[in-house]
Design an enzyme around this catalytic site. Structure first.
Site, PDB file in Angstrom:
ATOM      1  N   GLY A   1       9.066  -4.309  -8.495  1.00 44.15           N
ATOM      2  CA  GLY A   1       9.825  -3.150  -8.965  1.00 44.15           C
ATOM      3  C   GLY A   1      11.324  -3.421  -8.952  1.00 44.15           C
ATOM      4  O   GLY A   1      11.842  -4.049  -8.026  1.00 44.15           O
TER       5      GLY A   1
ATOM      6  N   GLN B   1      15.521  -7.400  -3.339  1.00 46.73           N
ATOM      7  CA  GLN B   1      14.286  -8.175  -3.169  1.00 46.73           C
ATOM      8  C   GLN B   1      13.949  -8.908  -4.466  1.00 46.73           C
ATOM      9  O   GLN B   1      13.593 -10.095  -4.450  1.00 46.73           O
ATOM     10  CB  GLN B   1      13.143  -7.240  -2.777  1.00 46.73           C
ATOM     11  CG  GLN B   1      11.785  -7.922  -2.757  1.00 46.73           C
ATOM     12  CD  GLN B   1      10.694  -7.018  -2.210  1.00 46.73           C
ATOM     13  OE1 GLN B   1      10.487  -6.960  -1.018  1.00 46.73           O
ATOM     14  NE2 GLN B   1       9.993  -6.324  -3.084  1.00 46.73           N
TER      15      GLN B   1
ATOM     16  N   GLY C   1       0.826  -1.206   0.000  1.00 42.25           N
ATOM     17  CA  GLY C   1       0.000   0.000   0.000  1.00 42.25           C
ATOM     18  C   GLY C   1       0.859   1.254   0.000  1.00 42.25           C
ATOM     19  O   GLY C   1       2.047   1.202  -0.326  1.00 42.25           O
TER      20      GLY C   1
ATOM     21  N   GLY D   1       5.195   4.531  -8.983  1.00 46.55           N
ATOM     22  CA  GLY D   1       5.994   3.320  -9.189  1.00 46.55           C
ATOM     23  C   GLY D   1       5.103   2.085  -9.153  1.00 46.55           C
ATOM     24  O   GLY D   1       5.236   1.170  -9.985  1.00 46.55           O
ATOM     25  N   HIS D   2       4.159   2.071  -8.197  1.00 47.44           N
ATOM     26  CA  HIS D   2       3.224   0.947  -8.131  1.00 47.44           C
ATOM     27  C   HIS D   2       2.264   0.978  -9.330  1.00 47.44           C
ATOM     28  O   HIS D   2       1.871  -0.076  -9.839  1.00 47.44           O
ATOM     29  CB  HIS D   2       2.405   0.992  -6.835  1.00 47.44           C
ATOM     30  CG  HIS D   2       3.231   0.898  -5.591  1.00 47.44           C
ATOM     31  ND1 HIS D   2       3.539   1.997  -4.826  1.00 47.44           N
ATOM     32  CD2 HIS D   2       3.820  -0.159  -4.987  1.00 47.44           C
ATOM     33  CE1 HIS D   2       4.272   1.616  -3.794  1.00 47.44           C
ATOM     34  NE2 HIS D   2       4.459   0.327  -3.861  1.00 47.44           N
TER      35      HIS D   2
ATOM     36  N   GLN E   1       8.495  -8.376   8.101  1.00 50.25           N
ATOM     37  CA  GLN E   1       9.669  -7.810   7.444  1.00 50.25           C
ATOM     38  C   GLN E   1      10.102  -6.470   8.044  1.00 50.25           C
ATOM     39  O   GLN E   1      10.964  -5.801   7.495  1.00 50.25           O
ATOM     40  CB  GLN E   1       9.438  -7.693   5.934  1.00 50.25           C
ATOM     41  CG  GLN E   1       8.414  -6.674   5.489  1.00 50.25           C
ATOM     42  CD  GLN E   1       8.100  -6.826   4.006  1.00 50.25           C
ATOM     43  OE1 GLN E   1       7.356  -7.710   3.587  1.00 50.25           O
ATOM     44  NE2 GLN E   1       8.664  -5.952   3.187  1.00 50.25           N
TER      45      GLN E   1
ATOM     46  N   SER F   1       9.387   6.412  -3.811  1.00 49.91           N
ATOM     47  CA  SER F   1       9.314   5.486  -2.678  1.00 49.91           C
ATOM     48  C   SER F   1       8.252   6.013  -1.721  1.00 49.91           C
ATOM     49  O   SER F   1       8.069   7.230  -1.588  1.00 49.91           O
ATOM     50  CB  SER F   1      10.672   5.458  -1.968  1.00 49.91           C
ATOM     51  OG  SER F   1      10.507   4.995  -0.648  1.00 49.91           O
TER      52      SER F   1
HETATM   53  O1  PAF Z   1       8.093  -4.534  -1.919  1.00 52.21           O
HETATM   54  C1  PAF Z   1       7.147  -4.584  -1.112  1.00 52.21           C
HETATM   55  O2  PAF Z   1       6.265  -3.727  -1.095  1.00 52.21           O
HETATM   56  C2  PAF Z   1       7.080  -5.750  -0.124  1.00 52.21           C
HETATM   57  O3  PAF Z   1       8.350  -6.132   0.278  1.00 52.21           O
HETATM   58  C3  PAF Z   1       6.292  -6.933  -0.656  1.00 52.21           C
HETATM   59  C4  PAF Z   1       6.946  -7.530  -1.901  1.00 52.21           C
HETATM   60  C5  PAF Z   1       4.872  -6.524  -0.983  1.00 52.21           C
HETATM   61  C6  PAF Z   1       6.237  -8.040   0.416  1.00 52.21           C
HETATM   62  O4  PAF Z   1       5.649  -7.574   1.581  1.00 52.21           O
END
Ligand code: PAF
Length: 308
Positions: free
Chosen positions: A171, A177, A35, A40-41, A65, A209
C-alpha cells in the site's frame, strides 16, 4: 474456487506450484499483510488478482517490527474475517505461518538494516521497526517466489521457457515502507516487481488503517484534519502555488485532539525534505507530503503525492 490456507513454507510452495502448473500460469503475486484486513487490503488483493494467474496473501504479525510487547499483543487477530475478505477478492492461497515457522531459530541474529532511509520519519519514533519489517518482507518474498516451485520439483517449465513473472503488492499508505522495499529489491537484486497501490480512504477522507478501530468517534472526527491538511498542499501543488507548509501545519495544530509528530514535503524516492525555496516559490515537479500524528491513543500516518 475456495481459498486454501497453508501454514508452512513447504505447504505454500507446493500449493502455489500446483496452481501455477494447473493454470499454465505466467505470473504469481504475493500480498504481504499482518491481517486485521480492511478495504485497503482488499484493494491490494484486487490489484494482484487482476494482473496475475496465482495470488498468495500472507498473514503474519511479525514480532520483529514491534517496539513493545503490549503493541504486539494488542494487534488485532481476525483470521476468519480475513480469509472471507481474501476469498471474496479471488485470492487463491493464504499463508498464515506461526512465529516458529518464520523464525525457527528464534530471533534472527542477522537481519536487514534499513539504513538512512529507515532512520527518519516513522523510523525516528519506532527504532528497529523498519529493520524488522524489511527482514520479514525479504523472507516472505523468498517463500512466495514461483522459482521455489521449480526448486521443489513441482513445476517443470519447458526448456528455455521464461520463469513466471513475480510481483508483490504494497500500500502507498505506508510510503516509507514502500520506498524501503523498493530500495531493498533494487539494492539487493531481488527478482520481483514491487507494485504500489493507492491509499483507500473513508468517505470523509480518513486513510484506512487497522488502527482506526481504536479511535473514539470524537478522535475519528479529529483525525480528518490530517487528510484535510494533505489535500490543501495537493491543491496548492496542482495550482502551481507555493505550498506554504506553515499554514497547513497550523491547521493541524488547531485541532486539540491531534498531537502532530511530523508533517513535511519530501522527495518521493529518498524521502529527504525538499529545499526550503520549493515551499515558498510556485511548486513544480514531484514530491510527497508526509504526516504523522497521535490522535488519542493511536498513532496515525498518511501521505499524498504532489505533482504539477
Ligand atoms: O505493512 C504491513 O502490513 C507489514 O509491515 C508487512 C509488509 C506485512 C510486513 O510485516
Amino acid at each position: 474456487m475456495a481459498i486454501e490456507l497453508v501454514t508452512t513454507v513447504t505447504g505454500l510452495q507446493a500449493a502455489s506450484a500446483r496452481l501455477l502448473a494447473a493454470r499454465s500460469g505466467a505470473s504469481q503475486a504475493l500480498v504481504p499483510t499482518m491481517g486485521a484486513l480492511h478495504e485497503g487490503h482488499a484493494a491490494l488483493a484486487r490489484a494482484a488478482v487482476e494482473n496475475n494467474d496465482v495470488v498468495v496473501a500472507s498473514i503474519f504479525v511479525n514480532p520483529l517490527q514491534f517496539g513493545d510487547a503490549t503493541d504486539l499483543d494488542r494487534y488485532p487477530r481476525t483470521l476468519e474475517a480475513d480469509l472471507a475478505l481474501l476469498e471474496a477478492e479471488g485470492v487463491d492461497l493464504v499463508f498464515a505461518p506461526s512465529v516458529d515457522e518464520v523464525y525457527p531459530g528464534g530471533e534472527p541474529l542477522v537481519r536487514l538494516t534499513s539504513g538512512r532511509l529507515g532512520d527518519k520519519w516513522e523510523g525516528a519514533s519506532r527504532p528497529g521497526h523498519f529493520d524488522g519489517a524489511l527482514t520479514v518482507v525479504a523472507k516472505l518474498l523468498h517463500y512466495g517466489t514461483p522459482a521455489a516451485g521449480l526448486a521443489a520439483g513441482a513445476l517443470t517449465p519447458s526448456a528455455g521457457a521464461a520463469l513466471p513473472a513475480y510481483r508483490a503488492y504494497f500500500g502507498q499508505k505506508d510510503a516509507q515502507q514502500l520506498a524501503l522495499v523498493r530500495r531493498m529489491v533494487a539494492d539487493l537484486n531481488f527478482p520481483v516487481e514491487i507494485v504500489g497501490v493507492p491509499t483507500v480512504r473513508s468517505a470523509e477522507g480518513l486513510a484506512l488503517s487497522s488502527r482506526n478501530r481504536f479511535l473514539s468517534p470524537a478522535e475519528r472526527d479529529a483525525a480528518l484534519v490530517l487528510s484535510r491538511a494533505l489535500r490543501l498542499l495537493q491543491e496548492r501543488a496542482n495550482a502551481r502555488e507555493p505550498l506554504d507548509l506553515g499554514s497547513a501545519q497550523a491547521l493541524v495544530a488547531s485541532q486539540p485532539l491531534v498531537e502532530l509528530d511530523y508533517f513535511d514535503v519530501v522527495d518521493p524516492r529518498t524521502l529527504e525534505p525538499l529545499a526550503e525555496n520549493c515551499r515558498e516559490t510556485p511548486f513544480s515537479g514531484e514530491a510527497l507530503a508526509l504526516i504523522a500524528a497521535k490522535v488519542g491513543p493511536v498513532r496515525l500516518i498518511d501521505n499524498l503525492p504532489l505533482s504539477s
